[in-house]
Design a protein around this motif. Structure first.
Motif, PDB file in Angstrom:
ATOM      1  N   ASP A 109       1.028  -1.193  -0.150  1.00 27.21           N
ATOM      2  CA  ASP A 109      -0.019  -0.050  -0.169  1.00 27.21           C
ATOM      3  C   ASP A 109       0.907   1.198  -0.016  1.00 27.21           C
ATOM      4  N   GLU A 110       1.803   1.238   0.672  1.00 26.31           N
ATOM      5  CA  GLU A 110       2.765   2.325   0.750  1.00 26.31           C
ATOM      6  C   GLU A 110       3.669   2.576  -0.525  1.00 26.31           C
ATOM      7  N   ALA A 111       3.957   1.371  -1.344  1.00 26.74           N
ATOM      8  CA  ALA A 111       4.624   1.544  -2.318  1.00 26.74           C
ATOM      9  C   ALA A 111       3.759   2.027  -3.442  1.00 26.74           C
ATOM     10  N   ARG A 112       2.546   1.700  -3.587  1.00 22.79           N
ATOM     11  CA  ARG A 112       1.702   2.226  -4.398  1.00 22.79           C
ATOM     12  C   ARG A 112       1.443   3.709  -4.269  1.00 22.79           C
ATOM     13  N   ALA A 113       1.445   4.130  -2.927  1.00 23.84           N
ATOM     14  CA  ALA A 113       1.295   5.615  -2.892  1.00 23.84           C
ATOM     15  C   ALA A 113       2.421   6.237  -3.187  1.00 23.84           C
ATOM     16  N   ALA A 114       3.414   5.705  -3.103  1.00 24.98           N
ATOM     17  CA  ALA A 114       4.738   6.360  -3.650  1.00 24.98           C
ATOM     18  C   ALA A 114       4.811   6.363  -5.020  1.00 24.98           C
ATOM     19  N   TYR A 115       4.641   5.357  -5.593  1.00 23.60           N
ATOM     20  CA  TYR A 115       4.599   5.357  -7.198  1.00 23.60           C
ATOM     21  C   TYR A 115       3.349   6.335  -7.888  1.00 23.60           C
ATOM     22  N   GLU A 116       2.203   6.325  -7.192  1.00 27.19           N
ATOM     23  CA  GLU A 116       1.448   7.231  -7.551  1.00 27.19           C
ATOM     24  C   GLU A 116       1.902   8.940  -7.501  1.00 27.19           C
ATOM     25  N   LYS A 117       2.352   8.976  -6.502  1.00 32.25           N
ATOM     26  CA  LYS A 117       3.205  10.366  -6.165  1.00 32.25           C
ATOM     27  C   LYS A 117       4.395  10.560  -7.323  1.00 32.25           C
ATOM     28  N   ALA A 118       5.111   9.557  -7.567  1.00 35.56           N
ATOM     29  CA  ALA A 118       6.172   9.528  -8.528  1.00 35.56           C
ATOM     30  C   ALA A 118       5.422   9.880  -9.865  1.00 35.56           C
ATOM     31  N   TRP A 119       4.417   9.021 -10.388  1.00 39.75           N
ATOM     32  CA  TRP A 119       3.566   9.478 -11.314  1.00 39.75           C
ATOM     33  C   TRP A 119       2.876  10.804 -11.650  1.00 39.75           C
ATOM     34  N   LYS A 120       2.439  11.200 -10.636  1.00 39.52           N
ATOM     35  CA  LYS A 120       1.761  12.614 -10.749  1.00 39.52           C
ATOM     36  C   LYS A 120       2.804  13.655 -10.765  1.00 39.52           C
ATOM     37  N   THR A 121       3.988  13.426 -10.001  1.00 42.15           N
ATOM     38  CA  THR A 121       4.969  14.511 -10.277  1.00 42.15           C
ATOM     39  C   THR A 121       5.800  14.611 -11.467  1.00 42.15           C
ATOM     40  N   MET A 122       6.064  13.588 -12.164  1.00 38.24           N
ATOM     41  CA  MET A 122       6.975  13.343 -13.265  1.00 38.24           C
ATOM     42  C   MET A 122       6.100  14.020 -14.556  1.00 38.24           C
ATOM     43  N   ASP A 123       6.916  14.695 -15.162  1.00 35.46           N
ATOM     44  CA  ASP A 123       6.494  15.374 -16.471  1.00 35.46           C
ATOM     45  C   ASP A 123       5.897  14.344 -17.437  1.00 35.46           C
ATOM     46  N   SER A 124       4.769  14.543 -17.886  1.00 36.72           N
ATOM     47  CA  SER A 124       4.294  13.594 -19.012  1.00 36.72           C
ATOM     48  C   SER A 124       4.919  12.989 -20.060  1.00 36.72           C
ATOM     49  N   SER A 125       5.932  14.061 -20.394  1.00 36.93           N
ATOM     50  CA  SER A 125       6.741  13.826 -21.485  1.00 36.93           C
ATOM     51  C   SER A 125       7.970  12.882 -21.449  1.00 36.93           C
ATOM     52  N   VAL A 126       7.980  12.517 -19.952  1.00 29.28           N
ATOM     53  CA  VAL A 126       9.424  11.877 -19.816  1.00 29.28           C
ATOM     54  C   VAL A 126       8.939  10.412 -20.114  1.00 29.28           C
ATOM     55  N   GLU A 127       9.683   9.550 -20.891  1.00 31.50           N
ATOM     56  CA  GLU A 127       9.416   8.201 -21.151  1.00 31.50           C
ATOM     57  C   GLU A 127       9.261   7.364 -19.760  1.00 31.50           C
ATOM     58  N   TYR A 128      10.288   7.482 -18.733  1.00 36.70           N
ATOM     59  CA  TYR A 128      10.247   6.805 -17.826  1.00 36.70           C
ATOM     60  C   TYR A 128       8.767   6.614 -17.154  1.00 36.70           C
ATOM     61  N   ARG A 129       7.948   7.560 -17.218  1.00 34.34           N
ATOM     62  CA  ARG A 129       6.825   7.520 -16.571  1.00 34.34           C
ATOM     63  C   ARG A 129       5.917   6.236 -16.820  1.00 34.34           C
ATOM     64  N   ARG A 130       6.145   5.766 -18.021  1.00 36.84           N
ATOM     65  CA  ARG A 130       5.382   4.469 -18.375  1.00 36.84           C
ATOM     66  C   ARG A 130       5.969   3.447 -17.665  1.00 36.84           C
ATOM     67  N   LEU A 131       7.075   3.238 -17.162  1.00 34.75           N
ATOM     68  CA  LEU A 131       7.482   2.284 -16.294  1.00 34.75           C
ATOM     69  C   LEU A 131       6.883   2.279 -14.948  1.00 34.75           C
ATOM     70  N   ILE A 132       6.558   3.311 -14.482  1.00 37.39           N
ATOM     71  CA  ILE A 132       6.090   4.001 -13.179  1.00 37.39           C
ATOM     72  C   ILE A 132       4.465   3.337 -13.389  1.00 37.39           C
ATOM     73  N   GLU A 133       3.810   3.620 -14.542  1.00 33.48           N
ATOM     74  CA  GLU A 133       2.580   2.790 -14.637  1.00 33.48           C
ATOM     75  C   GLU A 133       2.305   1.517 -14.651  1.00 33.48           C
ATOM     76  N   ALA A 134       3.447   0.717 -15.231  1.00 37.26           N
ATOM     77  CA  ALA A 134       3.550  -0.496 -15.086  1.00 37.26           C
ATOM     78  C   ALA A 134       3.630  -0.768 -13.655  1.00 37.26           C
ATOM     79  N   LYS A 135       4.377  -0.389 -12.858  1.00 39.23           N
ATOM     80  CA  LYS A 135       4.509  -0.915 -11.562  1.00 39.23           C
ATOM     81  C   LYS A 135       3.365  -0.537 -10.911  1.00 39.23           C
ATOM     82  N   LEU A 136       2.604   0.454 -11.266  1.00 41.47           N
ATOM     83  CA  LEU A 136       1.336   0.652 -10.590  1.00 41.47           C
ATOM     84  C   LEU A 136       0.290  -0.593 -10.918  1.00 41.47           C
ATOM     85  N   ALA A 137       0.165  -0.860 -12.339  1.00 43.56           N
ATOM     86  CA  ALA A 137      -0.735  -1.722 -12.833  1.00 43.56           C
ATOM     87  C   ALA A 137      -0.346  -3.110 -12.213  1.00 43.56           C
TER      88      ALA A 137
END
Length: 228
Positions: free
Chosen positions: A179-207
């Motif tokens: 649960d804490e990991a999911r919250a951290a990933y959500e924060k990372a996804w929301k904070t990271m600029d949408s143009s950064v490719e690495y954001r897709r990996l964070i989406e995969a972690k959330l999924a």
């Protein structure tokens, strides 16, 4: 006429003597302080230039050792840099470079020590944060997850906020705190600029955790897509 001029000059001279007697010491000390400050400023600039030049020479030595894959020589050059020129940017950069080659050669203790120095002593917040990100990664590789989280607690550069949150999520997930990991990933996804490719990996972690990335506000960030 000559007598009149002589008397007038004598009166002016007496006034000057009286003024100097009253204020001479003050003026002298003011001049000494002003000249001293000027000399000190010039001396400081000269010393700074000398320090920078010497630090640059040591960094070049470290860089050559790193390119040659000589971790021991790179470590010695970094030790000289931090001992002699700790306040320069070359010491900060040198610590990161030395840690890189030390880690590549399997000298993990030395690499962690180099990163620890940069994390604690670098002048710029960005360098301290990059060092903490890399150090936390090494600690996680050693399964020292609590230590990794503690290291990330002091990673304060706003430019790397998303990457810090992502790394925190990795540590928490490794500890089974989903649960804490999911919250951290959500924060990372929301904070990271949408143009950064690495954001897709964070989406995969959330999924993988059964959570979908939300469309909450995603402020532009200078965080790099490549992890430090």
């Amino acid at each position: 006429m000559a007598t009149h001029l002589d008397l007038e000059e004598q009166e002016q001279l007496d006034q000057l003597k009286s003024f100097w007697s009253q204020y001479g010491n003050l003026i002298t000390w003011a001049l000494i302080l002003a000249l001293g400050a000027y000399a000190a400023w010039n001396g400081w600039n000269w010393w700074q230039r000398e320090q920078a030049a010497k630090a640059a020479a040591l960094f070049d030595e470290l860089d050559r050792a790193a390119q040659a894959g000589d971790a021991d020589k790179a470590g010695r050059a970094f030790n000289d840099l931090k001992d002699r020129y700790a306040g320069t940017a070359f010491a900060e950069q040198g610590g990161l470079l030395a840690a890189k080659v030390q880690a590549e050669k399997g000298n993990n203790d030395a690499a962690r020590a180099s990163l620890g120095w940069v994390a604690d002593h670098a002048v710029e917040t960005e360098y301290r944060t990059v060092a903490r990100l890399r150090l936390s990664g090494m600690l996680m590789d050693a399964k020292q997850y609590e230590a990794a989280l503690k290291t990330l607690d002091a990673a304060a550069s706003p430019a790397f906020e998303a990457l810090v949150a992502d790394r925190r999520g990795d540590a928490l997930l490794a500890m089974g705190r989903k649960d804490e990991a999911r919250a951290a990933y959500e924060k990372a996804w929301k904070t990271m600029d949408s143009s950064v490719e690495y954001r897709r990996l964070i989406e995969a972690k959330l999924a993988a955790l059964g959570a979908a990335a939300t469309t909450a506000a995603t402020p532009a960030s200078s965080a790099s897509g490549a992890k430090p």
